[in-house]
Write a protein that holds these residues in place. Structure first.
Motif, PDB file in Angstrom:
ATOM      1  N   ASP A 137      34.141  57.254 108.130  1.00 27.09           N
ATOM      2  CA  ASP A 137      32.972  56.425 108.440  1.00 27.09           C
ATOM      3  C   ASP A 137      33.237  54.932 108.295  1.00 27.09           C
ATOM      4  N   ALA A 138      34.169  54.532 107.448  1.00 19.50           N
ATOM      5  CA  ALA A 138      34.483  53.111 107.328  1.00 19.50           C
ATOM      6  C   ALA A 138      34.961  52.558 108.664  1.00 19.50           C
ATOM      7  N   TYR A 139      35.708  53.357 109.392  1.00 18.80           N
ATOM      8  CA  TYR A 139      36.203  52.967 110.718  1.00 18.80           C
ATOM      9  C   TYR A 139      35.088  53.015 111.761  1.00 18.80           C
ATOM     10  N   VAL A 140      34.394  54.132 111.823  1.00 21.35           N
ATOM     11  CA  VAL A 140      33.377  54.336 112.851  1.00 21.35           C
ATOM     12  C   VAL A 140      32.231  53.340 112.694  1.00 21.35           C
ATOM     13  N   LEU A 141      31.863  53.038 111.450  1.00 30.39           N
ATOM     14  CA  LEU A 141      30.766  52.106 111.191  1.00 30.39           C
ATOM     15  C   LEU A 141      31.058  50.739 111.784  1.00 30.39           C
ATOM     16  N   LEU A 142      32.261  50.219 111.552  1.00 26.41           N
ATOM     17  CA  LEU A 142      32.598  48.884 112.066  1.00 26.41           C
ATOM     18  C   LEU A 142      32.680  48.884 113.588  1.00 26.41           C
ATOM     19  N   VAL A 143      33.228  49.957 114.173  1.00 26.23           N
ATOM     20  CA  VAL A 143      33.271  50.049 115.633  1.00 26.23           C
ATOM     21  C   VAL A 143      31.854  50.072 116.195  1.00 26.23           C
ATOM     22  N   ALA A 144      30.983  50.859 115.573  1.00 23.00           N
ATOM     23  CA  ALA A 144      29.610  50.997 116.065  1.00 23.00           C
ATOM     24  C   ALA A 144      28.873  49.667 116.074  1.00 23.00           C
ATOM     25  N   MET A 145      29.024  48.908 115.009  1.00 26.04           N
ATOM     26  CA  MET A 145      28.234  47.700 114.857  1.00 26.04           C
ATOM     27  C   MET A 145      28.831  46.474 115.548  1.00 26.04           C
ATOM     28  N   LEU A 146      30.129  46.497 115.823  1.00 27.14           N
ATOM     29  CA  LEU A 146      30.775  45.316 116.403  1.00 27.14           C
ATOM     30  C   LEU A 146      31.169  45.497 117.861  1.00 27.14           C
ATOM     31  N   LEU A 147      30.983  46.685 118.409  1.00 28.93           N
ATOM     32  CA  LEU A 147      31.451  46.967 119.757  1.00 28.93           C
ATOM     33  C   LEU A 147      30.820  46.038 120.795  1.00 28.93           C
ATOM     34  N   MET A 148      29.507  45.863 120.729  1.00 23.88           N
ATOM     35  CA  MET A 148      28.835  45.012 121.707  1.00 23.88           C
ATOM     36  C   MET A 148      29.230  43.551 121.537  1.00 23.88           C
ATOM     37  N   SER A 149      29.375  43.091 120.295  1.00 27.09           N
ATOM     38  CA  SER A 149      29.803  41.718 120.058  1.00 27.09           C
ATOM     39  C   SER A 149      31.221  41.492 120.551  1.00 27.09           C
ATOM     40  N   GLY A 150      32.052  42.536 120.501  1.00 25.98           N
ATOM     41  CA  GLY A 150      33.431  42.407 120.972  1.00 25.98           C
ATOM     42  C   GLY A 150      33.494  42.034 122.439  1.00 25.98           C
ATOM     43  N   GLY A 151      32.627  42.611 123.252  1.00 28.09           N
ATOM     44  CA  GLY A 151      32.597  42.270 124.667  1.00 28.09           C
ATOM     45  C   GLY A 151      32.174  40.840 124.908  1.00 28.09           C
ATOM     46  N   VAL A 152      31.201  40.357 124.137  1.00 31.10           N
ATOM     47  CA  VAL A 152      30.744  38.975 124.270  1.00 31.10           C
ATOM     48  C   VAL A 152      31.840  38.012 123.814  1.00 31.10           C
ATOM     49  N   PHE A 153      32.507  38.341 122.718  1.00 26.65           N
ATOM     50  CA  PHE A 153      33.619  37.512 122.246  1.00 26.65           C
ATOM     51  C   PHE A 153      34.680  37.378 123.330  1.00 26.65           C
ATOM     52  N   ALA A 154      35.010  38.501 123.981  1.00 22.13           N
ATOM     53  CA  ALA A 154      36.038  38.475 125.021  1.00 22.13           C
ATOM     54  C   ALA A 154      35.643  37.555 126.165  1.00 22.13           C
TER      55      ALA A 154
END
Length: 489
Positions: free
Chosen positions: A58-75
């Motif tokens: 869950d430590a991995y999945v939690l960060l992916v879940a919460m940052l995935l949308m921001s990752g696209g904007v950052f890109a």
């Protein structure tokens, strides 16, 4: 002649770009399934209990879940090449931290860093690919190849995890990322071109921070509640903090001009129902997968290598069936395909709940395959339904929300099904009985959701448009990428 050479150079560049983006996404998807095979060895060597294993996942999945949308904007804002390669570096370095982790705490910290890297790498890889293929038909073909090839990582994970863990121990499953990451960085620095979207929206930092803290607090309470006691001040405080943070997140998102999660989208019934179903898919799929290797090793006495091979039917079924799910939805409508898929997956999970220590594998593999087929039929059509519920300009955003809701469901699935197992054991039941109860609970929730989608998922016309076509081209499993930065352009 010069024109011919230019075209050849362009095709060569696009081929190399496709290879780099596919390999990056392959590494991320491989890490989703390779860890499950190594959980029994981690438990033995790190001297941890079920709670520790839940945090590793869950430590991995939690960060992916919460940052995935921001990752696209950052890109989009800071450069797709820059964010992609930064994600690769972070993911690769985090893999080394995981492999060298002397304690459970260090391993969980490494997994957090891996999640941050994956949340940057995955959407940026798709954004790079889409920007390099401006013609819609070529873009769809390239994304189809991206999804299909990278999806091989899902099927390879259990086998690779079993082989590496059996031969070298669990650290080897993380070391395998090092050569891949180094190749991606060295080749990417030299051959990838930079691109960005100058009109990309502002990054919703308050919304991102509040969402991470809210879901993190809830996850902490669910995972640690069994060990610390559900009435412990720390656990009650974590649940209270989660409720307060969630309320703050909703208040902030309602007031921002460019929120990461526009709440108005949930005014559309099709969007709300499809995302609710997606939470359940993530819950049941990830939550049940967490226990597969543990069942084969601890209940049926398999070796780690054999357990990895025994879990393969579900991954293979998803890889084979996923490319056809979108086409079936286009022909028969979202409601029919999603409801049938959820019914198959739920029925398969309930059937797995009837498996015991002395059940022969010939009577087990087909249950796993049914679960895989069922979930494969739901993932792309549910995303397609969410996209169809909004305007064409918001298709990418809807796809990103769909991916995020599935990941949130995955976080909760590992936590809540772990609660089911621990509760049954605290009542005096065996670990086998606890696992059976968890599989039945996941199946029952999935079957109930099938009834909901059958009644409430609006009938739809055959899916049209590039955003839906993207979702129908390959396996849509964790992480299916945030197409927000791609489809909205």
């Amino acid at each position: 002649m010069a024109v011919s050479d230019a075209r050849a150079d362009s095709r060569s560049h696009q081929t190399l770009l496709l290879a780099l983006t596919c390999l990056g996404q392959f590494m991320v998807l491989l890490d989703n399934t390779i860890v499950g095979a190594a959980l029994p060895d981690m438990q033995h060597r790190l001297h941890t209990q079920l709670t520790g294993l839940q945090w590793i996942v869950d430590a991995y999945v939690l960060l992916v879940a919460m940052l995935l949308m921001s990752g696209g904007v950052f890109a989009d804002r800071f450069g797709r090449k820059r964010v992609y390669l930064t994600g690769v570096v972070v993911f690769t370095a985090a893999s080394l931290v995981c492999a060298l982790a002397p304690t459970l705490g260090w391993l969980i910290a490494g997994r957090v860093l891996q999640g941050i890297g994956a949340a940057a790498l995955s959407p940026a890889s798709l954004a790079l690919l889409a920007a390099a293929h401006p013609v819609p038909q070529e873009r769809m073909k390239a994304i189809g190849m991206w999804a299909g090839f990278s999806g091989i990582g899902l099927a390879a994970g259990p086998v690779a995890g079993g082989v590496l863990t059996e031969a070298f121990g669990w650290p080897a499953i993380f070391l395998v990322n090092l050569p891949i990451g180094m190749i991606l960085v060295l080749v990417g620095l030299r051959h990838l071109g930079e691109s960005r979207n100058p009109n990309a929206p502002a990054i919703d930092i308050p919304g991102t921070v509040l969402s991470v803290l809210a879901v993190g607090s809830l996850t902490y309470g669910l995972i640690e509640g069994g060990a610390r006691g559900w009435t412990s001040p720390v656990i009650l405080g974590s649940f209270a903090a989660a409720a307060i943070l969630l309320a703050a997140f909703i208040a902030v998102e309602a007031r921002r001009r460019a929120p990461m999660l526009p709440l108005r989208l949930f005014g559309q019934r099709l969007f709300t129902v499809s995302n609710t179903a997606m939470v359940v898919v993530g819950f049941a799929l990830m939550g049940s997968s967490f226990f597969f290797s543990q069942f084969f090793v601890y209940v049926q006495g398999s070796s780690i290598l054999r357990a990895g091979l025994q879990t393969l039917p579900m991954s293979l079924a998803m890889v084979v069936v996923s490319p056809y799910a979108g086409r079936l939805a286009a022909r028969y409508g979202f409601r029919v395909v999603v409801t049938v898929g959820l019914a198959l997956a739920g029925g398969g999970l309930v059937a797995l709940g009837m498996v015991h220590a002395d059940t022969g594998y010939g009577n087990v593999w087909w249950r796993l395959a049914v679960v895989g087929v069922g979930f494969a039929l739901t993932l792309s059509p549910l995303t397609g339904a969410a996209i169809q519920a909004v305007s064409p300009q918001e298709g990418g955003l809807a796809s990103g929300v769909s991916s995020t809701t599935r990941q949130i469901g995955a976080v909760l699935g590992v936590a809540l099904l772990g609660v089911v197992v621990r509760t049954r054991q605290s009542d005096g039941a065996s670990f086998e009985t606890g696992l059976n109860s968890a599989f039945v609970a996941a199946g029952a929730v999935t079957l109930a959701t099938a009834v909901v989608t059958g009644l409430w998922l609006a009938r739809s016309e055959p899916a049209k448009g590039p955003a839906v076509a993207y979702r129908s081209t390959g396996p849509d499993t964790a992480p299916s990428s945030n197409e927000a930065s791609v489809n909205s352009r």
